[in-house]
Design an enzyme around this catalytic site. Structure first.
Site, short mmCIF file in Angstrom:
data_model
loop_
_atom_site.label_atom_id
_atom_site.label_comp_id
_atom_site.label_asym_id
_atom_site.label_seq_id
_atom_site.Cartn_x
_atom_site.Cartn_y
_atom_site.Cartn_z
N GLY A 75 0.94 -1.35 0.10
CA GLY A 75 0.08 0.00 -0.05
C GLY A 75 0.98 1.10 -0.04
N GLU A 76 0.28 2.19 -0.56
CA GLU A 76 0.77 3.37 -0.67
C GLU A 76 0.06 4.46 -0.02
OE1 GLU A 76 2.81 4.27 -4.56
OE2 GLU A 76 4.42 5.04 -3.57
N GLU A 79 1.34 8.99 3.68
CA GLU A 79 2.50 9.55 4.27
C GLU A 79 3.74 8.40 4.48
OE1 GLU A 79 1.24 13.40 6.67
OE2 GLU A 79 1.37 11.64 7.93
N LYS A 95 6.94 -0.60 7.13
CA LYS A 95 6.65 0.55 6.77
C LYS A 95 7.62 1.53 6.84
CE LYS A 95 3.10 4.17 8.42
NZ LYS A 95 2.11 4.47 9.21
N LEU A 157 1.97 -8.33 10.26
CA LEU A 157 0.93 -8.26 9.08
C LEU A 157 -0.25 -8.46 9.67
CD1 LEU A 157 0.77 -8.14 5.92
CD2 LEU A 157 0.49 -10.67 6.30
N ILE A 158 -1.26 -7.55 9.64
CA ILE A 158 -2.62 -7.69 9.69
C ILE A 158 -3.43 -8.06 8.56
CG2 ILE A 158 -4.84 -6.83 10.71
CD1 ILE A 158 -2.37 -7.06 12.59
N ALA A 160 -6.24 -8.00 6.89
CA ALA A 160 -7.66 -7.49 7.06
C ALA A 160 -7.85 -6.43 6.21
CB ALA A 160 -7.87 -7.08 8.50
N ASP A 194 -5.35 10.48 14.59
CA ASP A 194 -5.75 10.42 13.07
C ASP A 194 -6.73 9.21 12.78
OD1 ASP A 194 -5.72 11.17 10.09
OD2 ASP A 194 -4.01 10.21 9.60
N1 LIG Z 1 0.33 -3.95 10.04
C1 LIG Z 1 -0.12 -3.81 8.78
N2 LIG Z 1 -0.74 -5.12 8.13
C2 LIG Z 1 -1.43 -4.86 7.01
N3 LIG Z 1 -1.53 -3.97 6.28
C3 LIG Z 1 -0.84 -2.72 6.89
C4 LIG Z 1 -0.22 -2.58 8.07
N4 LIG Z 1 0.12 -1.37 8.43
C5 LIG Z 1 -0.35 -0.65 7.23
N5 LIG Z 1 -1.06 -1.59 6.26
C6 LIG Z 1 -1.67 -0.89 5.05
O1 LIG Z 1 -0.85 -0.01 4.60
C7 LIG Z 1 -1.77 1.13 4.48
C8 LIG Z 1 -1.12 2.62 4.90
O2 LIG Z 1 -0.44 2.39 6.24
P1 LIG Z 1 -0.62 3.71 7.40
O3 LIG Z 1 -0.04 3.09 8.49
O4 LIG Z 1 -2.33 3.89 7.39
O5 LIG Z 1 0.17 4.62 6.68
P2 LIG Z 1 -0.17 6.17 6.20
O6 LIG Z 1 0.42 7.06 7.12
O7 LIG Z 1 0.54 6.17 5.00
O8 LIG Z 1 -1.81 6.28 5.78
C9 LIG Z 1 -2.95 1.05 5.39
O9 LIG Z 1 -3.96 1.63 4.92
C10 LIG Z 1 -2.86 -0.49 5.19
O10 LIG Z 1 -3.43 -0.86 3.87
#
Ligand SMILES: Nc1ncnc2c1ncn2[C@@H]1O[C@H](COP(=O)(O)OP(=O)(O)O)[C@@H](O)[C@H]1O
Ligand SMILES: [Mg+2]
Length: 258
Positions: A75-76, A79, A95, A157-158, A160, A194
């Site tokens: 995912g992007e 931030e 991340k 890793l979740i 979901a 957030d």
């Molecule tokens: N621990 C995780 N397990 C699975 N997917 C994740 C996890 N952490 C982040 N993601 C995926 O990556 C995306 C962006 O991560 P996030 O922590 O929300 O950062 P941002 O600040 O870029 O929104 C999430 O919307 C999700 O889809």
């Protein structure tokens, strides 16, 4: 990078014990690979790109034996960039924080970043997230944090979906689950800051809260504002999408009741 937007080559020369011509040559090669950006304005200086900083961070995690293999892009976010990866804990995610990056000007203007280079902000952001996860894991449904290095956080890793993608069959129950987690976070002294349908993951087993770099502690001056905004975000989402009405004051009381 904590002191300079562009780190002087003279410093690198001293630190690395390599002649400055050689350092400059290496930096030009790294610049061709888009790992650093060099600047010759008064002095020869260099700074990481997002790619460079992320490579540095993952290299450190590989050296530490934490990361064994990098997988596909998952995912992007606005931030960050999130990749699947393999660690000693099994399948995980890494991340890479990119907060304050010039490519994300809008985000930059919204908050006050002063004149720091984005590397500093991205590293700080990753560290904050790691600290929040460490503090909450075990009390709140958050991904288990494994390691932090540079702008990278390694975590569980979740498997979901984001809440906004899912059409809920039992929205009242899900909202209650979310409010329970907000309450547990508050008890642990943390306000997310957030909270939204984009930062909640859900499957048949339950819900998880993610994305913590901007968290504040309960004793901070802005904690009440953040908590109110988080709760309003959730109530608005469930009102608009599922017609659920809840009184914000009652919800606030529920969350803050010890
Ligand atoms: N621990 C995780 N397990 C699975 N997917 C994740 C996890 N952490 C982040 N993601 C995926 O990556 C995306 C962006 O991560 P996030 O922590 O929300 O950062 P941002 O600040 O870029 O929104 C999430 O919307 C999700 O889809
Ligand atoms: Mg997010």
């Amino acid at each position: 990078m904590w002191k300079y937007e562009f780190v002087p080559v003279d410093l690198l020369e001293k630190d690395l014990q390599i002649r400055s011509e050689k350092v400059e040559h290496l930096l030009r090669e790294l610049s061709d690979e888009k790992v650093v950006v060099n600047r010759r304005k008064g002095y020869f200086g260099t700074s990481f790109t997002f790619t460079g900083l992320s490579l540095y961070s993952i290299w450190r995690l590989v050296e530490r034996g934490e990361v064994k293999m990098l997988g596909k892009l998952m995912g992007e976010g606005k931030e960050s960039t999130v990749y699947n990866c393999l660690t000693g804990y099994g399948e995980s995610v890494i991340k890479f924080h990119r907060v304050g990056h010039p490519a994300f000007k809008k985000v930059k203007e919204k908050r006050d970043y002063g004149t720091y280079h984005f590397s500093v902000l991205a590293v700080r952001s990753a560290k904050n997230e790691y600290n929040a996860l460490r503090r909450l894991y075990g009390y709140v449904n958050v991904p288990r944090p494994f390691a932090w290095e540079g702008n990278a956080v390694l975590m569980e890793l979740i498997d979901a979906n984001e809440l906004y993608r899912v059409k809920l069959e039992n929205p009242e129950h899900v909202l209650d689950l979310i409010l329970d987690e907000v309450r547990e976070m508050y008890r642990a002294g943390v306000i997310h800051g957030d909270l939204s349908q984009f930062n909640i993951l859900i499957n048949e087993e339950g819900i998880w809260i993610i994305d913590f770099p901007q968290y504040v502690t309960r004793d901070s001056e802005i904690s009440e504002d953040f908590l109110l905004r988080d709760l309003n975000n959730m109530l608005n989402y469930f009102r608009k999408n599922y017609g659920i009405e809840k009184d914000i004051n009652q919800v606030l009381m529920f969350v803050k009741k010890q």
